[in-house]
Scaffold this active site. Sequence first.
Site, PDB file in Angstrom:
ATOM      1  CB  CYS A 122      -0.949  -0.011   1.188  1.00 40.87           C
ATOM      2  SG  CYS A 122      -1.932  -1.508   1.267  1.00 40.87           S
ATOM      3  CG  HIS A 250      -3.141   3.121   1.986  1.00 40.46           C
ATOM      4  ND1 HIS A 250      -3.784   2.729   0.833  1.00 40.46           N
ATOM      5  CD2 HIS A 250      -3.221   2.068   2.846  1.00 40.46           C
ATOM      6  CE1 HIS A 250      -4.216   1.496   0.986  1.00 40.46           C
ATOM      7  NE2 HIS A 250      -3.894   1.065   2.193  1.00 40.46           N
ATOM      8  CG  ASN A 284      -6.942  -0.920   1.587  1.00 39.65           C
ATOM      9  OD1 ASN A 284      -6.183  -0.757   0.631  1.00 39.65           O
ATOM     10  ND2 ASN A 284      -6.507  -1.161   2.814  1.00 39.65           N
TER      11      ASN A 284
HETATM   12  C1  COA Z   1      -9.925  -5.033  10.330  1.00 40.22           C
HETATM   13  C2  COA Z   1     -10.625  -4.006  11.216  1.00 40.22           C
HETATM   14  C3  COA Z   1     -11.632  -3.230  10.403  1.00 40.22           C
HETATM   15  C4  COA Z   1     -11.357  -4.748  12.310  1.00 40.22           C
HETATM   16  O1  COA Z   1     -11.931  -3.821  13.185  1.00 40.22           O
HETATM   17  P1  COA Z   1     -11.755  -4.000  14.744  1.00 40.22           P
HETATM   18  O2  COA Z   1     -12.428  -2.844  15.341  1.00 40.22           O
HETATM   19  O3  COA Z   1     -10.305  -4.168  15.033  1.00 40.22           O
HETATM   20  O4  COA Z   1     -12.573  -5.308  14.964  1.00 40.22           O
HETATM   21  P2  COA Z   1     -12.268  -6.522  15.940  1.00 40.22           P
HETATM   22  O5  COA Z   1     -11.549  -7.581  15.180  1.00 40.22           O
HETATM   23  O6  COA Z   1     -11.678  -6.019  17.225  1.00 40.22           O
HETATM   24  O7  COA Z   1     -13.745  -6.978  16.240  1.00 40.22           O
HETATM   25  C5  COA Z   1     -14.658  -6.174  16.981  1.00 40.22           C
HETATM   26  C6  COA Z   1     -16.013  -6.842  16.973  1.00 40.22           C
HETATM   27  O8  COA Z   1     -16.572  -6.762  15.641  1.00 40.22           O
HETATM   28  C7  COA Z   1     -16.815  -8.092  15.146  1.00 40.22           C
HETATM   29  N1  COA Z   1     -16.451  -8.064  13.724  1.00 40.22           N
HETATM   30  C8  COA Z   1     -15.223  -8.217  13.190  1.00 40.22           C
HETATM   31  N2  COA Z   1     -15.283  -8.100  11.863  1.00 40.22           N
HETATM   32  C9  COA Z   1     -16.568  -7.884  11.556  1.00 40.22           C
HETATM   33  C10 COA Z   1     -17.238  -7.674  10.339  1.00 40.22           C
HETATM   34  N3  COA Z   1     -16.613  -7.663   9.153  1.00 40.22           N
HETATM   35  N4  COA Z   1     -18.575  -7.490  10.383  1.00 40.22           N
HETATM   36  C11 COA Z   1     -19.237  -7.494  11.548  1.00 40.22           C
HETATM   37  N5  COA Z   1     -18.647  -7.680  12.748  1.00 40.22           N
HETATM   38  C12 COA Z   1     -17.329  -7.867  12.745  1.00 40.22           C
HETATM   39  C13 COA Z   1     -15.930  -8.999  15.975  1.00 40.22           C
HETATM   40  O9  COA Z   1     -16.430 -10.306  16.019  1.00 40.22           O
HETATM   41  C14 COA Z   1     -15.954  -8.336  17.308  1.00 40.22           C
HETATM   42  O10 COA Z   1     -17.151  -8.639  17.955  1.00 40.22           O
HETATM   43  P3  COA Z   1     -17.223  -8.809  19.553  1.00 40.22           P
HETATM   44  O11 COA Z   1     -16.834  -7.463  20.112  1.00 40.22           O
HETATM   45  O12 COA Z   1     -18.643  -9.178  19.792  1.00 40.22           O
HETATM   46  O13 COA Z   1     -16.230  -9.893  19.870  1.00 40.22           O
HETATM   47  C15 COA Z   1      -9.614  -3.030  11.852  1.00 40.22           C
HETATM   48  O14 COA Z   1      -8.832  -3.697  12.796  1.00 40.22           O
HETATM   49  C16 COA Z   1      -8.732  -2.394  10.861  1.00 40.22           C
HETATM   50  O15 COA Z   1      -9.166  -1.675   9.963  1.00 40.22           O
HETATM   51  N6  COA Z   1      -7.391  -2.600  10.990  1.00 40.22           N
HETATM   52  C17 COA Z   1      -6.463  -2.034  10.082  1.00 40.22           C
HETATM   53  C18 COA Z   1      -6.393  -2.937   8.901  1.00 40.22           C
HETATM   54  C19 COA Z   1      -5.827  -2.245   7.714  1.00 40.22           C
HETATM   55  O16 COA Z   1      -5.938  -1.059   7.565  1.00 40.22           O
HETATM   56  N7  COA Z   1      -5.257  -3.052   6.854  1.00 40.22           N
HETATM   57  C20 COA Z   1      -4.743  -2.606   5.636  1.00 40.22           C
HETATM   58  C21 COA Z   1      -3.472  -1.934   5.831  1.00 40.22           C
HETATM   59  S1  COA Z   1      -2.980  -1.390   4.288  1.00 40.22           S
END
Ligand code: COA
Length: 328
Positions: A122, A250, A284
């Site tokens: 990215c 990004h 993304n």
């Molecule tokens: C991936 C991302 C969106 C996940 O969000 P998060 O807030 O960290 O989510 P978590 O994994 O902690 O999950 C939080 C809750 O949402 C739920 N959840 C996770 N993904 C879900 C989805 N796609 N839809 C619905 N619920 C979801 C989980 O089960 C969890 O539920 P709980 O609280 O009941 O256990 C986030 O971590 C993120 O954007 N990270 C950066 C990734 C990135 O930018 N990557 C590219 C870099 S170039």
Amino acid sequence: MTPLRTARAAAGARILGLGSTQPENVVTNDDLAQRMDTNDQWIRERVGIQSRRIAEEGTLLVDMAVEAGARAVKDSGLAPTEIDTVIVATCTMPNGIPNAAAQTAERIGIPAPGAFDLNAACAGFCYGMGTGADLVRAGSARNVLVIGAEKLSDWIDWTDRSTAIIFADGAGAAVLGPATDAASVGVGPLAWGSAGDLAQTIRVNADTNALFQEGQAVFRWATTKIAPVALKAIELAGVTPADIDVFVPHQANLRIVEAVAKRLRAAGARDDMVVADDIVHSGNTSSASIPLALDHMRAAGRVRSGDTVLLVGFGAGLSYAGQVVICP
Ligand SMILES: CC(C)(COP(=O)(O)OP(=O)(O)OC[C@H]1O[C@@H](n2cnc3c(N)ncnc32)[C@H](O)[C@@H]1OP(=O)(O)O)[C@@H](O)C(=O)NCCC(=O)NCCS
């Protein structure tokens, strides 16, 4: 011994043109919710995406690179024959051989350019812009076409909601040419680096051949480490945070974008600094996200010719890079 000549250097590089393309196929959050356990509200609140573009089965990464690249060349006012170097930033070429750059150049009608692919995920577009600008400045190239092109949909497990809701397809491009004097330099120095100790946090798993990420670890890293890179790029360019008209990071997650923008404002960036939010309808798209956002914002009148624009890319590697540019 006869001393070797070096190429004749330019004052620097500037952007001459921009272009982009996206697949026509729009995939909404509701569409995804029919295939996996997710929902529109969660995706909007946690990631900021409302819809994304996913390439049709027969569309190749190179098809998108050609479209975006040809548009950027047209926008630059140059003929394809005036381009002598093509860089394609990509991390999703299905096979490494042949590379994307040479065939993309061939299809645009650029004869026998220096052509290579660059994988900094990215951060790839910023790495490509930095490399291209330095080639121009050093005199190794005159006009460089830099393309970020990704078909991430080929690398997604469409049952994995932690990646399928985020990634998308597209391509964006810029043409770089020489600045005639110091006052017309339009690409600032590159602030770049990597964090190999976190390499495994975004990877393609060998058993599934699909992208995997430790979302929270990446989120924490991006929200703490990227603002300093952006501020370094500002410092290297000899400007101040208050000089930045437009911030195009990004498009990984809208919450990351907003967190970094907040830290830039705390460091002196203006409240009216325009901040890219192209992720809302593009998802993304890795190395394509910055040039896509820039091109879309220009079309919408949100970035204008002469604006001072801060770019910063970050992602798998983990790799990061940023620079200040002047919008053509
Ligand atoms: C991936 C991302 C969106 C996940 O969000 P998060 O807030 O960290 O989510 P978590 O994994 O902690 O999950 C939080 C809750 O949402 C739920 N959840 C996770 N993904 C879900 C989805 N796609 N839809 C619905 N619920 C979801 C989980 O089960 C969890 O539920 P709980 O609280 O009941 O256990 C986030 O971590 C993120 O954007 N990270 C950066 C990734 C990135 O930018 N990557 C590219 C870099 S170039």
